[in-house]
Write a protein that holds these residues in place. Structure first.
Motif, mmCIF file in Angstrom:
data_model
loop_
_atom_site.group_PDB
_atom_site.id
_atom_site.type_symbol
_atom_site.label_atom_id
_atom_site.label_comp_id
_atom_site.label_asym_id
_atom_site.label_seq_id
_atom_site.Cartn_x
_atom_site.Cartn_y
_atom_site.Cartn_z
ATOM 1 N N ARG A 157 -61.084 -24.649 0.355
ATOM 2 C CA ARG A 157 -61.926 -25.554 1.234
ATOM 3 C C ARG A 157 -60.995 -26.738 1.773
ATOM 4 N NH1 ARG A 157 -66.381 -23.879 2.831
ATOM 5 N NH2 ARG A 157 -67.112 -26.099 2.662
ATOM 6 N N LYS A 158 -60.016 -26.945 1.323
ATOM 7 C CA LYS A 158 -59.402 -27.945 1.850
ATOM 8 C C LYS A 158 -57.728 -27.579 1.744
ATOM 9 C CE LYS A 158 -58.828 -32.597 -0.262
ATOM 10 N NZ LYS A 158 -59.473 -33.719 -0.590
ATOM 11 N N LEU A 159 -57.067 -28.069 2.881
ATOM 12 C CA LEU A 159 -55.529 -27.940 2.706
ATOM 13 C C LEU A 159 -55.180 -29.224 2.637
ATOM 14 C CD1 LEU A 159 -55.439 -25.876 6.022
ATOM 15 C CD2 LEU A 159 -55.168 -24.881 3.882
ATOM 16 N N ILE A 160 -54.027 -29.538 1.793
ATOM 17 C CA ILE A 160 -53.305 -30.835 1.579
ATOM 18 C C ILE A 160 -51.926 -30.674 1.939
ATOM 19 C CG2 ILE A 160 -52.974 -32.839 0.239
ATOM 20 C CD1 ILE A 160 -55.292 -31.871 -1.693
ATOM 21 N N ILE A 161 -51.793 -31.201 3.268
ATOM 22 C CA ILE A 161 -50.408 -31.187 3.910
ATOM 23 C C ILE A 161 -49.385 -32.172 3.168
ATOM 24 C CG2 ILE A 161 -49.128 -30.851 5.852
ATOM 25 C CD1 ILE A 161 -51.546 -28.867 5.366
ATOM 26 N N ALA A 162 -48.432 -31.668 2.404
ATOM 27 C CA ALA A 162 -47.907 -32.652 1.580
ATOM 28 C C ALA A 162 -46.122 -32.708 2.113
ATOM 29 C CB ALA A 162 -47.725 -32.192 0.049
ATOM 30 N N ASP A 163 -46.163 -34.042 2.291
ATOM 31 C CA ASP A 163 -44.745 -34.466 2.673
ATOM 32 C C ASP A 163 -43.846 -34.541 1.191
ATOM 33 O OD1 ASP A 163 -42.257 -35.317 3.810
ATOM 34 O OD2 ASP A 163 -42.955 -37.371 4.469
ATOM 35 N N THR A 164 -43.617 -33.675 0.436
ATOM 36 C CA THR A 164 -43.214 -34.004 -0.615
ATOM 37 C C THR A 164 -42.033 -34.528 -0.900
ATOM 38 O OG1 THR A 164 -44.103 -31.535 -0.989
ATOM 39 C CG2 THR A 164 -42.800 -32.442 -2.839
ATOM 40 N N ALA A 189 -60.863 -30.772 11.341
ATOM 41 C CA ALA A 189 -60.253 -31.814 10.756
ATOM 42 C C ALA A 189 -60.834 -31.857 9.340
ATOM 43 C CB ALA A 189 -60.864 -33.026 11.463
ATOM 44 N N ARG A 190 -62.164 -31.323 8.970
ATOM 45 C CA ARG A 190 -62.695 -31.362 7.873
ATOM 46 C C ARG A 190 -62.004 -30.598 6.462
ATOM 47 N NH1 ARG A 190 -65.174 -27.513 10.414
ATOM 48 N NH2 ARG A 190 -65.998 -25.695 9.277
ATOM 49 N N HIS A 191 -61.302 -29.778 7.055
ATOM 50 C CA HIS A 191 -60.424 -28.970 6.085
ATOM 51 C C HIS A 191 -58.854 -29.342 5.819
ATOM 52 C CE1 HIS A 191 -63.522 -25.866 5.819
ATOM 53 N NE2 HIS A 191 -63.631 -25.613 6.854
ATOM 54 N N VAL A 192 -58.484 -30.413 6.660
ATOM 55 C CA VAL A 192 -57.176 -30.994 6.696
ATOM 56 C C VAL A 192 -57.112 -32.387 5.906
ATOM 57 C CG1 VAL A 192 -55.218 -31.520 7.953
ATOM 58 C CG2 VAL A 192 -56.771 -29.608 8.493
ATOM 59 N N ALA A 193 -56.266 -32.401 4.748
ATOM 60 C CA ALA A 193 -55.968 -33.663 4.132
ATOM 61 C C ALA A 193 -54.524 -33.915 4.135
ATOM 62 C CB ALA A 193 -56.533 -33.703 2.751
ATOM 63 N N CYS A 194 -53.865 -35.243 3.956
ATOM 64 C CA CYS A 194 -52.379 -35.348 4.037
ATOM 65 C C CYS A 194 -52.099 -36.118 2.838
ATOM 66 C CB CYS A 194 -52.119 -36.327 5.300
ATOM 67 S SG CYS A 194 -52.365 -35.535 6.781
ATOM 68 N N HIS A 195 -50.828 -35.714 2.527
ATOM 69 C CA HIS A 195 -50.381 -36.415 1.137
ATOM 70 C C HIS A 195 -49.049 -36.867 1.407
ATOM 71 C CE1 HIS A 195 -49.440 -36.098 -3.372
ATOM 72 N NE2 HIS A 195 -48.226 -36.165 -2.617
ATOM 73 N N PHE A 196 -48.610 -38.070 1.609
ATOM 74 C CA PHE A 196 -47.424 -38.758 1.981
ATOM 75 C C PHE A 196 -46.644 -39.500 0.783
ATOM 76 C CE2 PHE A 196 -49.665 -38.537 6.229
ATOM 77 C CZ PHE A 196 -48.758 -37.783 6.813
ATOM 78 N N HIS A 197 -45.321 -39.311 1.026
ATOM 79 C CA HIS A 197 -44.465 -40.043 0.024
ATOM 80 C C HIS A 197 -43.948 -41.132 0.993
ATOM 81 C CE1 HIS A 197 -44.512 -37.972 -3.939
ATOM 82 N NE2 HIS A 197 -45.133 -37.336 -3.307
ATOM 83 N N ASP A 198 -43.404 -42.290 0.386
ATOM 84 C CA ASP A 198 -42.993 -43.271 1.062
ATOM 85 C C ASP A 198 -41.265 -43.575 1.159
ATOM 86 O OD1 ASP A 198 -43.726 -45.487 2.740
ATOM 87 O OD2 ASP A 198 -43.338 -47.008 1.129
ATOM 88 N N THR A 199 -40.738 -42.421 0.686
ATOM 89 C CA THR A 199 -39.196 -42.421 0.497
ATOM 90 C C THR A 199 -38.560 -43.140 1.748
ATOM 91 O OG1 THR A 199 -39.605 -40.331 -0.499
ATOM 92 C CG2 THR A 199 -37.301 -41.089 -0.187
ATOM 93 N N ARG A 200 -38.969 -42.702 2.900
ATOM 94 C CA ARG A 200 -38.100 -43.501 4.174
ATOM 95 C C ARG A 200 -39.060 -44.681 4.511
ATOM 96 N NH1 ARG A 200 -35.372 -38.082 6.393
ATOM 97 N NH2 ARG A 200 -35.095 -37.125 4.561
ATOM 98 N N GLY A 201 -40.077 -45.254 3.779
ATOM 99 C CA GLY A 201 -40.614 -46.395 4.387
ATOM 100 C C GLY A 201 -41.715 -46.126 5.471
ATOM 101 N N MET A 202 -42.074 -44.941 5.557
ATOM 102 C CA MET A 202 -42.785 -44.420 6.886
ATOM 103 C C MET A 202 -44.248 -43.761 6.447
ATOM 104 S SD MET A 202 -40.126 -42.680 9.630
ATOM 105 C CE MET A 202 -38.595 -42.678 8.864
#
Lengths: 308, 308
Positions: free
Chosen positions: B171-178, B200-213
């Motif tokens: 139901r949802k994709l979580i696009i991860a910048d691992t 858009a309702r199927h897309v979520a985002c997962h970000f890590h802050d390693t490079r401050g961005m």
């Protein structure tokens, strides 16, 4: 395809140092600037011509200008608060001067005990004089998004002052989020209007990271066409005991994002890490933006030949 | 005009805690979750059904689910690494399960000793089983921008895997910048493609802050239409001895930016500050995103009635 160039204007030696409790002498300021030039920073705010009683950190800026390295390739600017400061800068052979015009009545009154109209006229006069003298004039528009005394700043007010400064002879407007209160939606609105009215080549942005949104605000302005950003090495500025907490957006964070996105700054990230370390030594205070830890590890690996 | 809602999915109790050297017991994990729910977080990744030998921090997730507060209003999810984990989750009455599919061959091999095709088939099978059982299935697509072993991940590869997971019943994709390597230009490209292809309702985002961005990347995804973001309280995740340095984007930073921009998260910023402090106490380690210092000062002033 040739990558598009973005100017990164380093303000650490002025906006950064003036808020520090530790004052660097001329040699220290020069050592800081050398490290910045070595990293490829070719636009540097080197100091200000203010009263040494009011701002002892900036005493001796005239003498400093006489010793600056690489003056053919580096654009050095100095802040001038008034006609007296302007004359001192001109006498010292400064090629680029900037004035600060706060966008609200109360901020001007609190800061320099003059109202908005009076300050606007004084800044316009300095921009005109600079243009006549063949000196490049830049105008900071401070508290452009929010004023600590008046709350949100009406965009139309900033747009009016921007037009006035350009009309007077300013070559660049530096739109400053002085208290770090802007969000990307506001940035898109105000900066978009200014770029459309005045042309992207005349608009630069200056962000503080108080609410953690500085880099997102840089992105918003970039997408509105801005190609000129102020930043401070290691996030220097604000309280020296909480690095990055309320200081300027860090030069290394801005450069890393721009270069990662395929834009060209002419700045070497490894040498920038060395510059952060040099300034930390000089100030005896650890500095570094959000990406600094990662950049330092990367620089160390490159040097040591280690694999990721 | 009604402000648009954005879902903030809190991953601190799973993605955050599993990287900590200090292991919280069931009471500690529950106390953490209570603080999050009190702040208004209504989407929380509460744990995972993995081997307690491999990940002792997640032992007892089944028992934890039996004690979770506010299950009518809060969507709790759990990560399931395989069919065995899925059955444990189903048995514990978990309503939402997520799987992790790394987008490169090498990352899957290194992580779980299975190739990309085999892992894709296994994840598809779990998504289908969940759909058949009336359980909501979410698919993480890990290393979606860059893999530590293979370098940049081809967007087409992620788009193919995304379509496969949705086709299987996710139901949802979580696009991860691992590994925290994405920049806003990449985010706009990949996420724009996914939003156009999958909605858009199927897309979520997962970000890590390693490079401050991370926050700039959230902005880029937001502008591509995403209205669902993972984040972790206080930036929890990564190394416990360098808070924020390589952890997840901090919940308070994401919420502050979204609310400042006029979007609605349903989350109370002052209560979020209290949650950061509670989790810092539980882990005996100071936490806090880039905006935390400012948020804490603001919360203190609101409580004390002091003026800014």
């Amino acid at each position: 395809m040739v990558a598009e160039h973005v100017t990164v204007n380093e303000v650490g030696p002025r906006d950064g140092l003036q808020s520090q409790t530790r004052t660097l002498d001329g040699d220290g300021r020069l050592a800081m600037i050398r490290a910045l030039v070595e990293a490829g920073l070719h636009s540097i705010e080197a100091g200000s011509f203010v009263s040494p009683k009011a701002v002892p950190q900036m005493a001796g800026t005239g003498e400093l200008f006489a010793r600056l390295p690489g003056r053919d390739e580096v654009r050095y600017s100095a802040l001038v608060p008034n006609a007296r400061g302007y004359e001192l800068a001109r006498g010292a052979g400064v090629g680029t001067v900037s004035v600060v015009l706060s966008a609200t009545e109360t901020m001007n009154r609190r800061n320099i005990n003059m109202g908005l109209d009076e300050t606007t006229a004084a800044c316009a006069e300095l921009m005109a004089r600079a243009a006549a003298d063949g000196i490049e004039g830049w105008a900071y528009l401070a508290v452009a998004y929010e004023c600590p005394f008046e709350g949100p700043t009406p965009p139309a007010q900033v747009e009016r002052l921007a037009a006035r400064m350009l009309g007077a002879g300013a070559r660049k407007l530096i739109i400053a989020d002085t208290i770090g209160a802007a969000n990307p939606a506001q940035v898109r609105h105000l900066i978009g209007n200014l770029v459309r009215a005045d042309g992207a080549r005349h608009v630069a942005c200056h962000f503080h990271d108080t609410r953690g949104m500085a880099l997102a605000n840089v992105l918003a302005a970039l997408e509105e066409g801005v190609r000129d950003f102020d930043s401070s090495i290691g996030g220097l500025g604000g309280c020296p005991f909480s690095p990055g907490a309320s200081g300027n957006v860090a030069t290394e964070d801005v450069v890393l994002m721009l270069e990662s996105m395929g834009l060209r700054t002419g700045i070497d990230l490894d040498a920038l890490v060395a510059a952060v370390e040099r300034v930390s030594e000089l100030l005896e205070s650890p500095l570094g933006g959000h990406a600094f830890r990662w950049l330092r590890r990367r620089a160390g690996q490159a040097k040591g030949g280690a694999h990721v």
